[in-house]
Design a protein around this motif. Structure first.
Motif, mmCIF file in Angstrom:
data_model
loop_
_atom_site.group_PDB
_atom_site.id
_atom_site.type_symbol
_atom_site.label_atom_id
_atom_site.label_comp_id
_atom_site.label_asym_id
_atom_site.label_seq_id
_atom_site.Cartn_x
_atom_site.Cartn_y
_atom_site.Cartn_z
ATOM 1 N N ASN A 1 -15.101 -5.313 1.659
ATOM 2 C CA ASN A 1 -15.323 -6.655 2.206
ATOM 3 C C ASN A 1 -14.060 -7.494 2.085
ATOM 4 O O ASN A 1 -13.677 -7.879 0.982
ATOM 5 N N ASN A 2 -13.407 -7.741 3.205
ATOM 6 C CA ASN A 2 -12.199 -8.584 3.232
ATOM 7 C C ASN A 2 -11.192 -8.204 2.149
ATOM 8 O O ASN A 2 -10.693 -9.060 1.426
ATOM 9 N N VAL A 3 -10.917 -6.927 2.036
ATOM 10 C CA VAL A 3 -10.039 -6.474 0.956
ATOM 11 C C VAL A 3 -8.569 -6.697 1.299
ATOM 12 O O VAL A 3 -8.103 -6.323 2.370
ATOM 13 N N THR A 4 -7.897 -7.356 0.381
ATOM 14 C CA THR A 4 -6.457 -7.583 0.515
ATOM 15 C C THR A 4 -5.771 -7.021 -0.719
ATOM 16 O O THR A 4 -6.278 -7.167 -1.836
ATOM 17 N N PHE A 5 -4.653 -6.349 -0.491
ATOM 18 C CA PHE A 5 -3.963 -5.744 -1.632
ATOM 19 C C PHE A 5 -2.460 -5.685 -1.397
ATOM 20 O O PHE A 5 -1.995 -5.442 -0.292
ATOM 21 N N SER A 6 -1.686 -5.910 -2.468
ATOM 22 C CA SER A 6 -0.239 -5.731 -2.374
ATOM 23 C C SER A 6 0.281 -5.160 -3.690
ATOM 24 O O SER A 6 -0.296 -5.382 -4.747
ATOM 25 N N TYR A 7 1.368 -4.390 -3.597
ATOM 26 C CA TYR A 7 1.993 -3.842 -4.804
ATOM 27 C C TYR A 7 2.903 -4.875 -5.447
ATOM 28 O O TYR A 7 3.179 -4.834 -6.622
ATOM 29 N N ASN A 8 3.411 -5.780 -4.601
ATOM 30 C CA ASN A 8 4.300 -6.813 -5.132
ATOM 31 C C ASN A 8 3.960 -8.137 -4.472
ATOM 32 O O ASN A 8 3.048 -8.224 -3.651
ATOM 33 N N ASP A 9 4.716 -9.172 -4.819
ATOM 34 C CA ASP A 9 4.358 -10.508 -4.346
ATOM 35 C C ASP A 9 4.689 -10.759 -2.883
ATOM 36 O O ASP A 9 4.092 -11.602 -2.235
ATOM 37 N N HIS A 10 5.672 -10.027 -2.377
ATOM 38 C CA HIS A 10 6.152 -10.434 -1.058
ATOM 39 C C HIS A 10 5.591 -9.658 0.124
ATOM 40 O O HIS A 10 5.855 -10.002 1.255
ATOM 41 N N GLU A 11 4.804 -8.617 -0.110
ATOM 42 C CA GLU A 11 4.354 -7.850 1.038
ATOM 43 C C GLU A 11 2.934 -7.339 0.850
ATOM 44 O O GLU A 11 2.645 -6.643 -0.123
ATOM 45 N N LYS A 12 2.070 -7.686 1.769
ATOM 46 C CA LYS A 12 0.688 -7.218 1.686
ATOM 47 C C LYS A 12 0.575 -5.854 2.348
ATOM 48 O O LYS A 12 0.966 -5.688 3.502
ATOM 49 N N VAL A 13 0.068 -4.886 1.628
ATOM 50 C CA VAL A 13 -0.102 -3.552 2.203
ATOM 51 C C VAL A 13 -1.419 -3.494 2.975
ATOM 52 O O VAL A 13 -1.491 -2.940 4.068
ATOM 53 N N LEU A 14 -2.453 -4.083 2.391
ATOM 54 C CA LEU A 14 -3.738 -4.148 3.089
ATOM 55 C C LEU A 14 -4.113 -5.620 3.237
ATOM 56 O O LEU A 14 -4.000 -6.388 2.286
#
Ligand code: ADP
Ligand code: MG
Length: 577
Positions: free
Chosen positions: A336-349
């Motif tokens: 559900n509305n999943v957002t993920f990033s490994y670092n602060d500057h780039e969202k992978v999902l």
């Protein structure tokens, strides 16, 4: 940090107390000998009591024998205490390392961890044993000798005390330098270990590029830095020893000179001076003793500091209060509305919404780097979602016990890792308590049983470090057998067939199809022919989910999937989709 160090003494209280009592008794004997000697020389000899004098000497001999026993206990059992503590610390560190999450291992070099595990903890034994014992023993000796000297000849005693501030100042100054030096040594050896680990794991690559010399250069750089750091540390250590030695020699000279003067004036007799000199040495002994062990002490303490640093890293992913077990899983997975990033500057999902119905198969396709693997890794909580949530059977995975969650998910990925050990050990990793029958059934399902039976040692064949003696397809099938044995209701296949030749691929494909039967499956495949039958196909790119549907629907819609499929069908893959 000191508190944590002391806590490691707690399980070994008995050993510690015995050690301390013996140290105390040694100090008492050492302090009483000069007094006793002085008494014998002053009172017994002049009265011509040779028999008593002789008996007295025998008594001293007895005292020394007893002292040796105490010394043995301190040296042997004291070290045993240190060894026990080191063992406990290593055990705790390993346990802690097992609990740390992917994020930690993403940024930590194996060699650095090895260094802490092996080198840093190695010196703890010395510190654990000598630290408190030396402090305690030295303190008693210092105080005892201090008052004994004052009592015997206060003028001479004062002459000795004048040197103390100077000694202490020098010791502290030099000690600080040494401490810094040894900390640096630890850092450098960790770098050497990290380089070593990388070079040895990659030895096959460097050989194939004939780059052994380049590896040598990289290694030499770290090795030289390590050497230089030791040079500095040992230089400071030498200055420390020499300085301490010189100051104590001067002190002895002063005592002899000033003492001689007092004797000449008739205010002191020669026996007193003899006993006094014994006390001066009883006074200097702890100082010298401390200086000898300062290096061990520094090493051990910096080692412990580095140990503490690691121990204080919080596991990012752990059970939250009131986490529940996952029971009777049907396997309905929702993003559900999943957002993920490994670092602060780039969202992978970014804002991903997905649903995999229980028992169905969902295939993910898309360009490499689109975030497919990342998405898979969120389900078993290898990483935590930044926003939104993932649910299994309606339960937020954050509310499920990590162990329970992961035991319900089977993951087969492209790079297989086999542990050093036998084939049997490696398959049994899926269920350590499985029976022989189940083991064989799993191997059969994974189409690897016949191959294993053809090996001279069968299931007991050693796969060698990193399973190097097996082909990619064989390793892959072992990893599939492992998941068959685990028998999880949810299955994730991340490019499980990508790196294989055609024939193996067919075998593995068959095994995987068997495996996904009756399970909720998330499949990522490079070759689109392998996912045609999926219940739903999702196209994911760096911009997010682009298309959803069955194979036929997606072909009909003439979008990205259709282009990809046609390209593969024709035998080439376009750069841009
Ligand atoms: P795919 O499986 O679709 O090829 P990935 O999920 O592996 O894509 O990677 C998505 C993006 O996340 C890539 O840009 C990749 O560089 C980045 N990435 C993957 N794993 C990590 C990681 N452990 N740390 C930082 N960035 C990562
Ligand atoms: Mg991937």
């Amino acid at each position: 940090m000191l508190k944590r160090f002391i806590s490691y003494y707690k399980p070994h209280k008995k050993l510690f107390i015995i050690d301390m009592i013996c140290a105390f008794l040694i100090a008492s004997i050492d302090l009483s000998v000069p007094m006793l000697s002085r008494y014998a020389l002053n009172d017994l000899l002049p009265k011509n009591q040779f028999r008593t004098f002789f008996l007295f000497i025998l008594m001293l001999l007895g005292l020394y024998l007893i002292r040796s026993v105490f010394q043995y206990i301190v040296d042997f059992w004291g070290h045993i205490l240190g060894v026990r503590m080191e063992y406990d610390m290593r055990r705790d560190l390993f346990k802690h390392l097992q609990s740390l999450s992917f994020r930690f291992y993403d940024k930590t070099r194996t060699g650095h961890i090895m260094s802490r595990m092996v080198n840093d903890l190695n010196e703890i034994t010395e510190l654990a044993h000598h630290g408190p014992e030396d402090l305690f023993l030295s303190l008693i000796m210092l105080i005892g000798a201090f008052f004994a000297m004052l009592f015997m000849e206060w003028r001479l005693a004062l002459a000795v005390y004048i040197f103390i501030p100077f000694l202490v100042w020098f010791a502290i100054k030099q000690r600080t330098k040494m401490s810094r030096g040894f900390k640096n040594v630890k850092k450098k050896i960790a770098n050497v270990n990290a380089q070593l680990e990388s070079s040895i794991s990659g030895i096959r690559v460097s050989k194939s590029f004939a780059n052994e010399e380049h590896e040598m250069e990289k290694f030499t750089f770290g090795n030289k830095e390590f050497r230089a750091s030791k040079d500095v540390a040992y230089k400071n250590m030498a200055i420390f020893s020499v300085g301490m030695g010189f100051i104590t020699k001067i002190l002895n000279l002063v005592v002899i000179g000033f003492g001689g003067f007092l004797i000449m004036k008739g205010t002191m007799d020669i026996m007193d001076l003899l006993a006094f000199i014994m006390y001066v040495n009883a006074f200097l002994q702890p100082i010298r003793r401390l200086s000898n062990f300062v290096q061990q002490f520094e090493s051990g303490m910096t080692g412990f500091e580095r140990f503490t640093e690691l121990m204080e890293i919080e596991p990012l992913i752990k059970d939250k209060l009131g986490a529940v077990d996952l029971k009777n899983v049907t396997g309905n997975i929702d993003f559900n509305n999943v957002t993920f990033s490994y670092n602060d500057h780039e969202k992978v999902l970014n804002n991903i919404n997905l649903n995999i119905n229980a028992g169905r198969t969902l295939a993910l396709v898309g360009p490499s780097g689109g975030g497919k693997t990342t998405l898979c890794h969120l389900i078993p909580r290898f990483y935590e979602v930044d926003e939104g949530m993932i649910t299994i059977d309606g339960k937020n995975i954050k509310d499920i016990k990590v162990k329970s969650l992961r035991s319900n998910i089977g993951l087969v990925s492209q790079d297989v890792f086999l542990f050093a050990g036998t084939i049997k050990d490696n398959i049994m990793y899926g269920d350590i308590s499985a029976s022989e029958e189940r083991l064989i059934e799993a191997a059969k399902n994974a189409e690897i049983h016949d191959f294993i039976m053809g090996l001279p040692d069968g299931y007991d064949t050693n796969v060698g470090e990193r399973g190097i003696r097996l082909s990619g397809g064989q390793k892959q099938r072992i990893s599939i057998a492992r998941v068959f044995l685990k028998n999880p209701p949810i299955l994730i296949l991340d490019e499980a067939t990508s790196a294989l030749d055609n024939e193996t691929e067919i075998k593995i494909q068959r095994a995987l199809e068997k495996l996904s039967k009756g399970r909720t499956s998330l499949v990522i495949a490079h070759r689109l022919s392998t996912i045609k039958n999926a219940d739903e196909i999702v196209v994911i790119t760096e911009e997010g989910i682009k298309e959803k549907g069955t194979h036929e629907q997606l072909l009909a819609s003439e979008g990205i999937y259709e282009k990809l499929y046609k390209a593969q069908f024709k035998g080439y893959i376009p750069d841009q989709i």
